[in-house]
Scaffold this motif. Structure first.
Motif, PDB file in Angstrom:
ATOM      1  N   ASP A 260       0.825  -1.208   0.000  1.00 33.67           N
ATOM      2  CA  ASP A 260       0.000   0.000   0.000  1.00 33.67           C
ATOM      3  C   ASP A 260       0.861   1.262   0.000  1.00 33.67           C
ATOM      4  N   ASN A 261       2.031   1.161  -0.624  1.00 38.52           N
ATOM      5  CA  ASN A 261       2.961   2.296  -0.677  1.00 38.52           C
ATOM      6  C   ASN A 261       2.890   2.995  -2.029  1.00 38.52           C
ATOM      7  N   HIS A 262       1.699   3.360  -2.448  1.00 37.51           N
ATOM      8  CA  HIS A 262       1.508   3.868  -3.804  1.00 37.51           C
ATOM      9  C   HIS A 262       1.992   5.302  -3.993  1.00 37.51           C
ATOM     10  N   GLN A 263       2.239   6.007  -2.889  1.00 41.60           N
ATOM     11  CA  GLN A 263       2.734   7.372  -3.015  1.00 41.60           C
ATOM     12  C   GLN A 263       4.117   7.409  -3.650  1.00 41.60           C
ATOM     13  N   ARG A 264       4.786   6.255  -3.696  1.00 38.19           N
ATOM     14  CA  ARG A 264       6.126   6.196  -4.287  1.00 38.19           C
ATOM     15  C   ARG A 264       6.103   5.953  -5.795  1.00 38.19           C
ATOM     16  N   GLN A 265       4.919   5.814  -6.363  1.00 35.27           N
ATOM     17  CA  GLN A 265       4.813   5.602  -7.810  1.00 35.27           C
ATOM     18  C   GLN A 265       5.512   6.747  -8.534  1.00 35.27           C
ATOM     19  N   THR A 266       6.399   6.403  -9.452  1.00 36.82           N
ATOM     20  CA  THR A 266       7.317   7.390 -10.019  1.00 36.82           C
ATOM     21  C   THR A 266       6.635   8.504 -10.801  1.00 36.82           C
ATOM     22  N   GLU A 267       5.439   8.244 -11.329  1.00 36.76           N
ATOM     23  CA  GLU A 267       4.745   9.259 -12.121  1.00 36.76           C
ATOM     24  C   GLU A 267       3.742  10.061 -11.289  1.00 36.76           C
ATOM     25  N   GLY A 268       3.746   9.825  -9.997  1.00 36.57           N
ATOM     26  CA  GLY A 268       2.837  10.561  -9.130  1.00 36.57           C
ATOM     27  C   GLY A 268       1.409  10.057  -9.131  1.00 36.57           C
ATOM     28  N   ARG A 269       1.184   8.891  -9.722  1.00 35.50           N
ATOM     29  CA  ARG A 269      -0.183   8.358  -9.816  1.00 35.50           C
ATOM     30  C   ARG A 269      -0.734   7.891  -8.474  1.00 35.50           C
ATOM     31  N   GLY A 270       0.147   7.625  -7.522  1.00 35.07           N
ATOM     32  CA  GLY A 270      -0.310   7.072  -6.259  1.00 35.07           C
ATOM     33  C   GLY A 270      -0.689   8.096  -5.211  1.00 35.07           C
ATOM     34  N   LYS A 271      -0.542   9.360  -5.533  1.00 40.04           N
ATOM     35  CA  LYS A 271      -0.840  10.405  -4.551  1.00 40.04           C
ATOM     36  C   LYS A 271      -2.304  10.331  -4.122  1.00 40.04           C
ATOM     37  N   GLY A 272      -2.515  10.159  -2.820  1.00 42.85           N
ATOM     38  CA  GLY A 272      -3.864  10.122  -2.276  1.00 42.85           C
ATOM     39  C   GLY A 272      -4.607   8.824  -2.516  1.00 42.85           C
ATOM     40  N   LYS A 273      -3.930   7.795  -3.054  1.00 40.21           N
ATOM     41  CA  LYS A 273      -4.601   6.533  -3.360  1.00 40.21           C
ATOM     42  C   LYS A 273      -4.170   5.440  -2.392  1.00 40.21           C
ATOM     43  N   LYS A 274      -5.132   4.627  -2.000  1.00 31.72           N
ATOM     44  CA  LYS A 274      -4.892   3.571  -1.032  1.00 31.72           C
ATOM     45  C   LYS A 274      -5.625   2.305  -1.451  1.00 31.72           C
ATOM     46  N   ASN A 275      -5.123   1.167  -1.008  1.00 32.47           N
ATOM     47  CA  ASN A 275      -5.860  -0.072  -1.191  1.00 32.47           C
ATOM     48  C   ASN A 275      -7.195   0.017  -0.464  1.00 32.47           C
ATOM     49  N   HIS A 283      -7.140  -3.220 -10.814  1.00 33.52           N
ATOM     50  CA  HIS A 283      -6.565  -3.794 -12.033  1.00 33.52           C
ATOM     51  C   HIS A 283      -7.364  -3.442 -13.287  1.00 33.52           C
ATOM     52  N   PHE A 284      -8.234  -2.455 -13.210  1.00 36.56           N
ATOM     53  CA  PHE A 284      -9.098  -2.145 -14.348  1.00 36.56           C
ATOM     54  C   PHE A 284      -8.957  -0.716 -14.862  1.00 36.56           C
ATOM     55  N   SER A 285      -8.432   0.173 -14.065  1.00 32.29           N
ATOM     56  CA  SER A 285      -8.322   1.572 -14.461  1.00 32.29           C
ATOM     57  C   SER A 285      -6.919   1.889 -14.960  1.00 32.29           C
ATOM     58  N   PRO A 286      -6.793   2.519 -16.132  1.00 32.23           N
ATOM     59  CA  PRO A 286      -5.471   2.925 -16.621  1.00 32.23           C
ATOM     60  C   PRO A 286      -4.778   3.926 -15.712  1.00 32.23           C
ATOM     61  N   SER A 287      -5.532   4.606 -14.844  1.00 32.37           N
ATOM     62  CA  SER A 287      -4.931   5.581 -13.929  1.00 32.37           C
ATOM     63  C   SER A 287      -4.524   4.965 -12.600  1.00 32.37           C
ATOM     64  N   SER A 288      -4.711   3.663 -12.425  1.00 32.48           N
ATOM     65  CA  SER A 288      -4.326   2.998 -11.186  1.00 32.48           C
ATOM     66  C   SER A 288      -2.819   3.129 -10.980  1.00 32.48           C
ATOM     67  N   PRO A 289      -2.371   3.360  -9.733  1.00 25.99           N
ATOM     68  CA  PRO A 289      -0.926   3.476  -9.473  1.00 25.99           C
ATOM     69  C   PRO A 289      -0.165   2.170  -9.647  1.00 25.99           C
ATOM     70  N   LEU A 290      -0.873   1.084  -9.935  1.00 29.46           N
ATOM     71  CA  LEU A 290      -0.183  -0.173 -10.228  1.00 29.46           C
ATOM     72  C   LEU A 290       0.512  -0.125 -11.582  1.00 29.46           C
ATOM     73  N   TYR A 291       0.172   0.890 -12.391  1.00 26.61           N
ATOM     74  CA  TYR A 291       0.659   0.957 -13.764  1.00 26.61           C
ATOM     75  C   TYR A 291       1.266   2.313 -14.080  1.00 26.61           C
ATOM     76  N   GLU A 292       1.988   2.348 -15.205  1.00 26.70           N
ATOM     77  CA  GLU A 292       2.529   3.594 -15.719  1.00 26.70           C
ATOM     78  C   GLU A 292       1.687   4.040 -16.920  1.00 26.70           C
ATOM     79  N   ALA A 293       1.921   5.264 -17.363  1.00 26.39           N
ATOM     80  CA  ALA A 293       1.130   5.807 -18.476  1.00 26.39           C
ATOM     81  C   ALA A 293       1.272   4.940 -19.724  1.00 26.39           C
ATOM     82  N   LYS A 294       2.457   4.374 -19.944  1.00 29.68           N
ATOM     83  CA  LYS A 294       2.691   3.552 -21.138  1.00 29.68           C
ATOM     84  C   LYS A 294       1.856   2.273 -21.145  1.00 29.68           C
ATOM     85  N   ASP A 295       1.293   1.914 -19.997  1.00 30.35           N
ATOM     86  CA  ASP A 295       0.511   0.681 -19.899  1.00 30.35           C
ATOM     87  C   ASP A 295      -0.962   0.880 -20.244  1.00 30.35           C
TER      88      ASP A 295
END
Length: 476
Positions: A260-275, A283-295
């Protein structure tokens, strides 16, 4: 929060109690925990059994004890040694051979469907309760065959199905979509799991709770955990049942069991996001911090596959009824994954002590008999090897596993006792013994960054004895 920080807060700030646990192994002699530890000790190579007697402290790590009280030494072999030990032909992949297994599993599924559709009808079986029971059996059997297909798609995700990435991903997308698995979304997050297995801040699958998190979940202060010594079998059973029924959907929908350490996502996608529900991690949203923009395009393609399958399933149900759509795949996958990564002998590492080689060893092989080795393509029996070199196809995995055992020595784990029955028993065993992780009492230096399972059930090594700070609770 790093594991070292957690240890500092637990051991230093909370002032470990005067009660010493230096005789921890002796404390395991309680009639209940001692007998169960002996019965369920993980089977490793005969030349790798823990040495009897008092464990010898390492000058670097101190004395590290697993949940059973066995001394633990940190692995010192290398991935190069692992690779060199494996015969070259084990790395060979064959699309023809892979598709042979796909065809076999499809024939199993189609034959079962045809038999039930033709014979399990009111004309042949007038009793409705009996038909209901047979259709439930249908779902169970189809789930076995579908799990085999799931495993083949898993091979595709690791590029071990064939030498062609296009063939691998096309096949994996078709199979996983048919099983309502978002193929590319899963493939990307699963790849991160393989890159960080056993890492307390980055692992994506069945990351154990820290003592602080566990205490918060049950409404206790951290220092109170060591004072709890009662079994709660009903709670354990409910947790097991709930995990099997909804664990996989919750993993996909809200990243349950992942870090649950999504704030460390390199593109800033994890800011304010939690499990958790509506936390923005899935696993369904392209904006999820599990992924990068290229995904993004791959996440969309995964979602498209699910949408197409839902439409097809609806049309099939209109023709044949919803009963034919029953197949229990997800709960098997969740049970398999849980037991591959949860065992009283398994350590976990913080960022200061983790390496890929050490992390890959935090897995265990188990045995599920004919179903595991044939229908499930050996995913249960050869998982340790899979975490070191995931591009080796399953039909070479047994030979490769035997090849790496001498290199891994005591760090190769397997529990094959009682076969498939033992596998089922291990679900209950691990749930009772493995509730949270914390450092060993006598850990030193980097050893404080290595954590092991502990529990409130008076089983195995007791939890650390802690005291509140200045009369306050440990969570104040």
């Amino acid at each position: 929060m790093s594991t070292q920080t957690i240890h500092h807060r637990i051991v230093s700030n909370l002032r470990v109690g005067v009660e010493s646990q230096s005789s921890t192994a002796a404390q395991l002699s309680s009639s209940q925990s001692g007998s169960q530890a002996a019965e369920h000790t993980v089977c490793v190579r005969s030349d790798a059994e823990p040495e009897a007697g008092k464990p010898t402290a390492s000058p670097t790590y101190g004395t590290l004890l697993d949940t059973y009280g066995n001394p633990f030494t940190v692995p010192d072999f290398t991935i190069k040694q692992i690779r060199e030990a494996i015969p070259p032909h084990c790395f060979e992949r064959s699309a023809v051979r892979g598709f042979t297994y796909v065809a076999r599993d499809m024939v199993f599924l189609a034959s079962t469907f045809g038999f039930w559709q033709h014979f399990v009808t009111p004309d042949h079986i007038p009793l409705a309760p009996l038909r209901f029971g047979l259709w439930a059996l249908y779902g169970f059997i189809q789930g076995l065959f579908a799990t085999g297909l799931w495993v083949i798609a898993h091979e595709c995700g690791h590029q071990s199905f064939s030498t062609s990435k296009t063939v691998n991903d096309s096949t994996g997308w078709l199979i996983h979509s048919a099983l309502f698995v978002p193929y590319f979304s899963w493939k990307i997050s699963h790849g991160k799991h393989h890159k960080s297995t056993g890492h307390m801040e980055r692992d994506m699958v069945f990351l154990p709770k820290t003592r602080e998190v566990y205490a918060e979940r049950i409404g206790r202060y951290v220092h109170e955990i060591s004072e709890l010594a009662e079994e709660t079998p009903i709670v354990t059973a409910l947790v097991l049942i709930g995990r099997q029924l909804i664990g996989w959907p919750l993993y996909l929908l809200q990243n349950n069991t992942g870090h649950d350490n999504h704030q460390r996502q390199t593109e800033g996608r994890g800011k304010g996001k939690k499990n958790g529900p509506f936390g923005g991690v899935n696993h369904f949203s392209p904006s999820s911090p599990l992924y990068e923009a290229k995904d993004a395009k791959y996440i969309a393609l995964s979602d498209l596959g699910l949408g197409l399958m839902a439409t097809l399933l609806y049309e099939i149900a209109q023709l044949y009824g919803w009963g034919v759509c029953l197949y229990g795949t997800s709960y098997r996958i969740f049970a398999i994954t849980y037991l591959q990564h949860t065992d009283p002998t398994i350590p976990h590492y913080g960022p200061e002590s983790w390496t890929f080689t050490r992390g890959a060893a935090t897995t265990i092989d188990r045995e599920f008999g004919f179903i595991g080795r044939s229908l499930f393509h050996g995913i249960i029996e050869t998982h340790v090897l899979h975490h070191y070199i995931s591009t080796i196809p399953f039909y070479h995995a047994d030979e490769a596993t035997e090849a790496i055992k001498p290199v891994m020595g005591q760090h190769y784990r397997s529990n094959t006792k009682d076969g498939s029955v033992g596998f089922i028993k291990s679900l209950w065993h691990s749930a009772r013994w493995c509730q949270w992780v914390e450092p060993s009492q006598d850990a030193q230096g980097e050893g404080k960054d290595i954590v092991f399972y502990r529990n409130r059930n008076n089983l195995g090594v007791p939890p650390l004895k802690l005291k509140p700070v200045d009369g306050r609770s440990s969570q104040d």
